[in-house]
Design a protein around this motif. Structure first.
Motif, mmCIF file in Angstrom:
data_model
loop_
_atom_site.group_PDB
_atom_site.id
_atom_site.type_symbol
_atom_site.label_atom_id
_atom_site.label_comp_id
_atom_site.label_asym_id
_atom_site.label_seq_id
_atom_site.Cartn_x
_atom_site.Cartn_y
_atom_site.Cartn_z
ATOM 1 N N ARG A 1 8.171 -11.961 -13.216
ATOM 2 C CA ARG A 1 9.500 -12.377 -13.180
ATOM 3 C C ARG A 1 10.272 -11.904 -11.640
ATOM 4 N NH1 ARG A 1 9.381 -10.271 -18.275
ATOM 5 N NH2 ARG A 1 10.651 -8.494 -17.620
ATOM 6 N N ARG A 2 9.837 -10.731 -11.333
ATOM 7 C CA ARG A 2 10.272 -10.233 -9.848
ATOM 8 C C ARG A 2 9.833 -10.894 -8.749
ATOM 9 N NH1 ARG A 2 11.737 -5.568 -6.715
ATOM 10 N NH2 ARG A 2 12.482 -4.067 -8.488
ATOM 11 N N MET A 3 8.579 -11.373 -8.767
ATOM 12 C CA MET A 3 8.220 -12.128 -7.596
ATOM 13 C C MET A 3 8.672 -13.530 -7.552
ATOM 14 S SD MET A 3 6.829 -9.588 -6.111
ATOM 15 C CE MET A 3 6.054 -10.240 -4.678
ATOM 16 N N ALA A 4 9.001 -14.149 -8.903
ATOM 17 C CA ALA A 4 9.386 -15.474 -9.006
ATOM 18 C C ALA A 4 10.936 -15.696 -8.407
ATOM 19 C CB ALA A 4 9.520 -15.884 -10.416
ATOM 20 N N VAL A 5 11.612 -14.450 -8.570
ATOM 21 C CA VAL A 5 12.896 -14.649 -7.875
ATOM 22 C C VAL A 5 13.286 -13.959 -6.932
ATOM 23 C CG1 VAL A 5 13.860 -15.517 -10.311
ATOM 24 C CG2 VAL A 5 13.744 -13.120 -9.616
ATOM 25 N N ALA B 1 -3.349 -2.837 -0.859
ATOM 26 C CA ALA B 1 -3.184 -4.347 -0.039
ATOM 27 C C ALA B 1 -1.892 -4.834 -0.457
ATOM 28 C CB ALA B 1 -4.251 -5.188 0.063
ATOM 29 N N PRO B 2 -1.169 -5.423 0.465
ATOM 30 C CA PRO B 2 0.204 -5.924 0.083
ATOM 31 C C PRO B 2 0.293 -6.948 -0.966
ATOM 32 C CG PRO B 2 -0.455 -6.456 2.605
ATOM 33 C CD PRO B 2 -1.543 -5.766 2.074
ATOM 34 N N SER B 3 -0.883 -7.690 -1.718
ATOM 35 C CA SER B 3 -0.856 -8.390 -2.643
ATOM 36 C C SER B 3 -1.128 -7.442 -4.017
ATOM 37 C CB SER B 3 -1.918 -9.439 -2.584
ATOM 38 O OG SER B 3 -3.114 -8.892 -2.560
ATOM 39 N N ASP B 4 -1.598 -6.092 -3.818
ATOM 40 C CA ASP B 4 -1.767 -5.255 -4.823
ATOM 41 C C ASP B 4 -0.569 -4.329 -5.210
ATOM 42 O OD1 ASP B 4 -4.073 -6.607 -5.522
ATOM 43 O OD2 ASP B 4 -5.062 -5.536 -4.042
ATOM 44 N N LYS B 5 0.372 -4.496 -4.213
ATOM 45 C CA LYS B 5 1.658 -3.393 -4.469
ATOM 46 C C LYS B 5 2.342 -3.566 -5.909
ATOM 47 C CE LYS B 5 2.077 -2.488 0.433
ATOM 48 N NZ LYS B 5 1.594 -1.029 0.489
ATOM 49 N N GLY C 1 12.653 -1.848 -2.885
ATOM 50 C CA GLY C 1 11.857 -1.709 -3.939
ATOM 51 C C GLY C 1 11.053 -0.431 -4.070
ATOM 52 N N VAL C 2 11.159 0.299 -5.419
ATOM 53 C CA VAL C 2 10.471 1.245 -5.722
ATOM 54 C C VAL C 2 8.891 1.155 -6.118
ATOM 55 C CG1 VAL C 2 10.663 3.561 -6.899
ATOM 56 C CG2 VAL C 2 12.567 2.519 -5.967
ATOM 57 N N MET C 3 7.937 1.438 -5.516
ATOM 58 C CA MET C 3 6.616 1.194 -5.870
ATOM 59 C C MET C 3 5.902 2.494 -6.646
ATOM 60 S SD MET C 3 5.486 -0.812 -2.340
ATOM 61 C CE MET C 3 5.643 0.653 -1.677
ATOM 62 N N THR C 4 4.977 2.125 -7.118
ATOM 63 C CA THR C 4 3.971 3.159 -7.739
ATOM 64 C C THR C 4 3.339 3.859 -6.486
ATOM 65 O OG1 THR C 4 2.251 1.661 -7.779
ATOM 66 C CG2 THR C 4 3.228 1.789 -9.799
ATOM 67 N N ALA C 5 2.828 5.036 -6.812
ATOM 68 C CA ALA C 5 2.195 5.865 -5.928
ATOM 69 C C ALA C 5 1.004 5.332 -5.291
ATOM 70 C CB ALA C 5 2.162 7.197 -6.554
ATOM 71 N N GLU C 6 0.300 4.573 -6.068
ATOM 72 C CA GLU C 6 -0.918 4.074 -5.663
ATOM 73 C C GLU C 6 -0.735 2.884 -4.744
ATOM 74 O OE1 GLU C 6 -1.207 5.890 -9.516
ATOM 75 O OE2 GLU C 6 -0.025 4.198 -9.001
ATOM 76 N N SER C 7 0.618 2.218 -4.641
ATOM 77 C CA SER C 7 0.881 1.335 -3.829
ATOM 78 C C SER C 7 1.050 1.563 -2.220
ATOM 79 C CB SER C 7 2.180 0.355 -4.525
ATOM 80 O OG SER C 7 2.128 0.021 -5.518
ATOM 81 N N ILE C 8 1.056 2.865 -2.115
ATOM 82 C CA ILE C 8 1.058 3.288 -0.763
ATOM 83 C C ILE C 8 -0.211 2.859 0.050
ATOM 84 C CG2 ILE C 8 1.028 5.451 0.877
ATOM 85 C CD1 ILE C 8 2.558 6.953 -1.344
ATOM 86 N N VAL C 9 -1.450 2.867 -0.430
ATOM 87 C CA VAL C 9 -2.697 2.476 0.308
ATOM 88 C C VAL C 9 -3.153 1.174 -0.321
ATOM 89 C CG1 VAL C 9 -3.263 4.976 0.603
ATOM 90 C CG2 VAL C 9 -3.931 3.937 -1.417
#
Length: 128
Positions: free
Chosen positions: A26-30, A62-66, A52-60
């Motif tokens: 939903r987030r990515m769609a809008v 790939a952009p598509s996996d954040k 946007g606040v991300m998970t800690a794992e998102s730091i490393v």
């Protein structure tokens, strides 16, 4: 001597996303509509800082996996109700990205300077 300048109050928004399986989709769609509105508010000097606040794992990751878990924003507005109206008109609020039960808006006393308002500065700042 120049007259004292009036500064509007600042408000911080913490808007966690819903945690269901469809929340990220939903987030990515809008997101493009959300960013378009955010950039308009930035140019007007209303939205001063956002992300946007991300998970800690998102730091490393790939952009598509954040993975996003929510949003934070700092608004400059007359009062809390003005900010609430802006938030409730955001596409993330209207389409069920943000968890309305957990969303928090509070006044904040800034300890550091905010970036300049883009419409008043030579450098353009936009959300991406």
């Amino acid at each position: 001597m120049s007259p004292p300048s009036f500064e509007l109050p600042k408000f911080v928004l913490w808007a966690p996303d819903y945690a269901d399986d469809g929340a990220l989709a939903r987030r990515m769609a809008v997101r493009p509509v959300h960013l378009e509105n955010a950039n308009r508010l930035i140019q007007q000097g209303i939205l001063r800082v956002a992300g946007g606040v991300m998970t800690a794992e998102s730091i490393v990751a790939a952009p598509s996996d954040k993975k996003f878990v929510g949003s934070y924003m700092i608004y400059e507005a007359e009062d809390l109700e003005a900010v609430r109206k802006l938030v409730e008109n955001d596409v993330y609020y209207k389409t069920g990205v943000w968890d309305k039960e957990k969303l928090t808006i509070l006044p904040v006393l800034m300890a550091t300077a905010l970036p300049p308002v883009p419409s008043l500065s030579p450098t353009t700042h936009t959300c991406q």
